[in-house]
Design a protein around this motif. Structure first.
Motif, mmCIF file in Angstrom:
data_model
loop_
_atom_site.group_PDB
_atom_site.id
_atom_site.type_symbol
_atom_site.label_atom_id
_atom_site.label_comp_id
_atom_site.label_asym_id
_atom_site.label_seq_id
_atom_site.Cartn_x
_atom_site.Cartn_y
_atom_site.Cartn_z
ATOM 1 N N LEU A 1 0.819 -1.210 0.000
ATOM 2 C CA LEU A 1 0.000 0.000 0.000
ATOM 3 C C LEU A 1 0.854 1.262 0.000
ATOM 4 O O LEU A 1 0.565 2.226 -0.709
ATOM 5 C CB LEU A 1 -0.936 -0.001 1.212
ATOM 6 C CG LEU A 1 -2.170 -0.882 1.125
ATOM 7 C CD1 LEU A 1 -2.956 -0.828 2.433
ATOM 8 C CD2 LEU A 1 -3.074 -0.449 -0.026
ATOM 9 N N SER B 1 1.175 4.170 -2.753
ATOM 10 C CA SER B 1 0.994 5.576 -2.382
ATOM 11 C C SER B 1 2.122 6.442 -2.922
ATOM 12 O O SER B 1 1.902 7.583 -3.343
ATOM 13 C CB SER B 1 0.923 5.708 -0.857
ATOM 14 O OG SER B 1 -0.171 4.997 -0.332
ATOM 15 N N SER C 1 -6.781 7.448 2.613
ATOM 16 C CA SER C 1 -6.964 6.087 3.110
ATOM 17 C C SER C 1 -5.739 5.210 2.885
ATOM 18 O O SER C 1 -5.322 4.463 3.777
ATOM 19 C CB SER C 1 -8.177 5.438 2.426
ATOM 20 O OG SER C 1 -9.340 6.181 2.645
ATOM 21 N N THR C 2 -5.159 5.298 1.685
ATOM 22 C CA THR C 2 -4.053 4.397 1.363
ATOM 23 C C THR C 2 -2.848 4.639 2.262
ATOM 24 O O THR C 2 -2.209 3.692 2.743
ATOM 25 C CB THR C 2 -3.635 4.572 -0.111
ATOM 26 O OG1 THR C 2 -4.801 4.537 -0.934
ATOM 27 C CG2 THR C 2 -2.695 3.474 -0.540
ATOM 28 N N GLY D 1 -1.803 2.008 4.983
ATOM 29 C CA GLY D 1 -0.501 1.427 4.698
ATOM 30 C C GLY D 1 0.433 1.509 5.895
ATOM 31 O O GLY D 1 1.040 0.510 6.289
ATOM 32 N N TYR E 1 -9.265 -2.033 -2.203
ATOM 33 C CA TYR E 1 -9.387 -1.091 -3.305
ATOM 34 C C TYR E 1 -10.776 -1.129 -3.933
ATOM 35 O O TYR E 1 -11.342 -0.090 -4.290
ATOM 36 C CB TYR E 1 -8.319 -1.377 -4.362
ATOM 37 C CG TYR E 1 -7.051 -0.603 -4.126
ATOM 38 C CD1 TYR E 1 -7.012 0.774 -4.297
ATOM 39 C CD2 TYR E 1 -5.908 -1.239 -3.700
ATOM 40 C CE1 TYR E 1 -5.858 1.492 -4.059
ATOM 41 C CE2 TYR E 1 -4.737 -0.534 -3.459
ATOM 42 C CZ TYR E 1 -4.720 0.832 -3.632
ATOM 43 O OH TYR E 1 -3.573 1.535 -3.389
ATOM 44 N N VAL F 1 -6.583 9.874 -2.004
ATOM 45 C CA VAL F 1 -5.973 8.547 -2.155
ATOM 46 C C VAL F 1 -5.094 8.517 -3.410
ATOM 47 O O VAL F 1 -5.508 8.957 -4.442
ATOM 48 C CB VAL F 1 -7.063 7.461 -2.238
ATOM 49 C CG1 VAL F 1 -6.443 6.120 -2.542
ATOM 50 C CG2 VAL F 1 -7.839 7.413 -0.951
#
Length: 321
Positions: free
Chosen positions: A53, A57, A189-190, A194, A239, A321
């Protein structure tokens, strides 16, 4: 919004939910047949998913958030709290519930998380519950009763450990849902998930020294099962679930996510031959019914319901994101 776009969103949520449900059964198979432990599975799942993740990113539009979050002071402290009491806790308690019982009951008990959130907000706001909330609480209590007793109040159909871990998983899910709202809105979010996965995996790995575990039986099926849990049980459904919010409303997403416990029950019963009688099925339907009951509850536009932000806040998160 066209019907084809909405169908795309519906499909994404359903596929994500089914994958989550099946991954729990895959984890149960690894524990039962290949001697994998909760500590090892959770640590590897979190570490692998966290690294992937964060790598994604760094390739995204807001790659600067990956490193800025670590230097954010108060938000970094919040990230640490969420990583341990949220991400690590919800993953560990869920897998421990599977190890102590089975994937079906673990998933269903975890679905009591929204009910704990209802109780929290009722106490916090000091307001009488709505009819939808009362209905959800009754369904949750009745569903749990049938699930753990099989209709016989003098006998538990699951172990006390499985029940304790399952309820702990529901509490952890409630905290996981409501706590990181500010972090998600600011950093995306990611990035948040992550880092929380990576931190949670490191903390668990170091505290339990999972690299010393040698009891696991490594065969082609067990290797494929571990890869399935990492890819199809974590990254891909995450996802799909998040991206579906671009096409359908969060309330619709929550309802469709009910496919997760159903898929967990069905795969556990027909693949691993988990015993599931009439009363257990009644309990399953009651617990899933809590999601439908809570979907009838409406908060004021500026309030947050069950720790889920409004559509405007959701869109702001997705743009980062």
């Amino acid at each position: 919004m066209s019907a084809s776009v909405r169908i795309r969103g519906f499909t994404m949520v359903i596929v994500a939910s089914i994958l989550w449900g099946v991954s729990g059964t895959v984890a149960q198979s690894l524990m039962q047949h290949y001697q994998f432990q909760t500590d090892w599975l959770v640590a590897v799942r979190l570490l692998s998913s966290g690294v992937i993740l964060l790598a994604l990113s760094l390739l995204g539009q807001h790659r600067q958030n990956v490193w800025h979050l670590l230097r954010s002071g108060g938000d970094f402290v919040r990230l640490l709290i969420f990583s341990i009491l949220g991400m690590l806790a919800v993953q560990y308690t869920f897998f421990a519930a599977i190890e102590a019982g089975n994937a079906a009951t673990a998933t269903l008990l975890q679905y009591l998380g929204p009910v704990f959130l209802v109780l929290y907000f009722i106490i916090r706001t000091r307001k009488l519950p709505s009819l939808a909330q009362v209905t959800a609480l009754v369904l949750a209590l009745g569903g749990t009763y049938f699930l753990i007793t099989g209709g016989n109040p003098g006998k538990l159909t699951i172990s006390a450990g499985a029940l304790a871990w399952g309820l702990a998983s529901a509490l952890a899910l409630a905290f996981y849902t409501v706590y990181p709202t500010l972090l998600l809105g600011r950093w995306g979010s990611t990035v948040v998930l992550g880092w929380s996965m990576l931190i949670g995996g490191v903390v668990l790995g170091l505290s339990t020294q999972t690299w010393t575990y040698t009891e696991m039986i490594w065969t082609l099926p067990s290797v494929l099962a571990v890869l399935f849990i990492i890819l199809f049980g974590t990254l891909i459904p995450f996802y799909l679930y998040v991206d579906s919010l671009n096409y359908i409303r969060p309330t619709e997403t929550s309802l469709l996510a009910s496919a997760e416990p159903l898929s967990a029950v069905i795969t556990a019963v027909f693949w691993l031959h988990v015993s599931f009688g009439l009363f257990e099925w009644i309990g399953c339907l009651c617990i899933i019914g809590t999601v439908f009951a809570l979907s009838r509850h409406r908060e004021k536009p500026k309030e947050v319901s069950l720790g889920v932000a409004s559509d405007e806040t959701r869109r702001g998160k997705l743009e980062k994101v």
